[in-house]
Design a protein around this motif. Structure first.
Motif, mmCIF file in Angstrom:
data_model
loop_
_atom_site.group_PDB
_atom_site.id
_atom_site.type_symbol
_atom_site.label_atom_id
_atom_site.label_comp_id
_atom_site.label_asym_id
_atom_site.label_seq_id
_atom_site.Cartn_x
_atom_site.Cartn_y
_atom_site.Cartn_z
ATOM 1 N N ASN A 1 0.852 -1.189 0.000
ATOM 2 C CA ASN A 1 0.000 0.000 0.000
ATOM 3 C C ASN A 1 0.893 1.247 0.000
ATOM 4 O O ASN A 1 1.631 1.493 0.952
ATOM 5 C CB ASN A 1 -0.910 -0.018 1.225
ATOM 6 C CG ASN A 1 -1.935 1.096 1.206
ATOM 7 O OD1 ASN A 1 -1.830 2.040 0.439
ATOM 8 N ND2 ASN A 1 -2.922 0.970 2.071
ATOM 9 N N GLU A 2 0.829 2.024 -1.064
ATOM 10 C CA GLU A 2 1.721 3.176 -1.223
ATOM 11 C C GLU A 2 1.511 4.231 -0.141
ATOM 12 O O GLU A 2 2.460 4.899 0.262
ATOM 13 C CB GLU A 2 1.541 3.801 -2.608
ATOM 14 C CG GLU A 2 2.085 2.947 -3.728
ATOM 15 C CD GLU A 2 3.595 2.757 -3.632
ATOM 16 O OE1 GLU A 2 4.309 3.692 -3.217
ATOM 17 O OE2 GLU A 2 4.050 1.650 -3.955
ATOM 18 N N ASP A 3 0.293 4.431 0.328
ATOM 19 C CA ASP A 3 0.041 5.430 1.373
ATOM 20 C C ASP A 3 0.739 5.041 2.674
ATOM 21 O O ASP A 3 1.346 5.887 3.346
ATOM 22 C CB ASP A 3 -1.469 5.585 1.624
ATOM 23 C CG ASP A 3 -2.195 6.202 0.434
ATOM 24 O OD1 ASP A 3 -1.542 6.917 -0.352
ATOM 25 O OD2 ASP A 3 -3.411 5.957 0.299
ATOM 26 N N LYS A 4 0.665 3.766 3.028
ATOM 27 C CA LYS A 4 1.325 3.309 4.252
ATOM 28 C C LYS A 4 2.843 3.351 4.114
ATOM 29 O O LYS A 4 3.548 3.664 5.068
ATOM 30 C CB LYS A 4 0.864 1.893 4.599
ATOM 31 C CG LYS A 4 -0.560 1.828 5.093
ATOM 32 C CD LYS A 4 -0.928 0.413 5.502
ATOM 33 C CE LYS A 4 -2.353 0.355 5.999
ATOM 34 N NZ LYS A 4 -2.730 -1.003 6.403
ATOM 35 N N ILE A 5 3.343 3.052 2.915
ATOM 36 C CA ILE A 5 4.783 3.114 2.690
ATOM 37 C C ILE A 5 5.278 4.548 2.800
ATOM 38 O O ILE A 5 6.319 4.814 3.396
ATOM 39 C CB ILE A 5 5.144 2.495 1.320
ATOM 40 C CG1 ILE A 5 4.893 0.985 1.349
ATOM 41 C CG2 ILE A 5 6.594 2.781 0.957
ATOM 42 C CD1 ILE A 5 5.073 0.303 0.015
#
Length: 67
Positions: free
Chosen positions: A27-31
């Motif tokens: 998940n790009e947002d969490k990364i």
């Protein structure tokens, strides 16, 4: 002593960022959030180390000047 506690807190922030990154599952947002935490932890650690070095330098100068 206070700088030691702050160093521990900065290390925990870095570890928390690493944990969030590992559990992000792509998940790009969490990364992005994890990268932000890790960056903040590294910057905090650099500031803590710099303040420790400056404080040690000043205390050593004052100690040598009063002997």
């Amino acid at each position: 002593v206070i700088l030691g506690f702050l160093g521990i807190i900065a290390t925990v922030i870095i570890l928390l960022g690493g944990f969030k990154w590992m559990t992000a599952a792509g998940n790009e947002d969490k990364i992005t959030e994890a990268k932000g935490l890790m960056t903040a932890g590294f910057i905090g650690l650099l500031i803590i180390l710099a303040s420790w070095g400056i404080a040690k330098f000043v205390v050593d100068l004052l100690f040598n000047a009063t002997q």
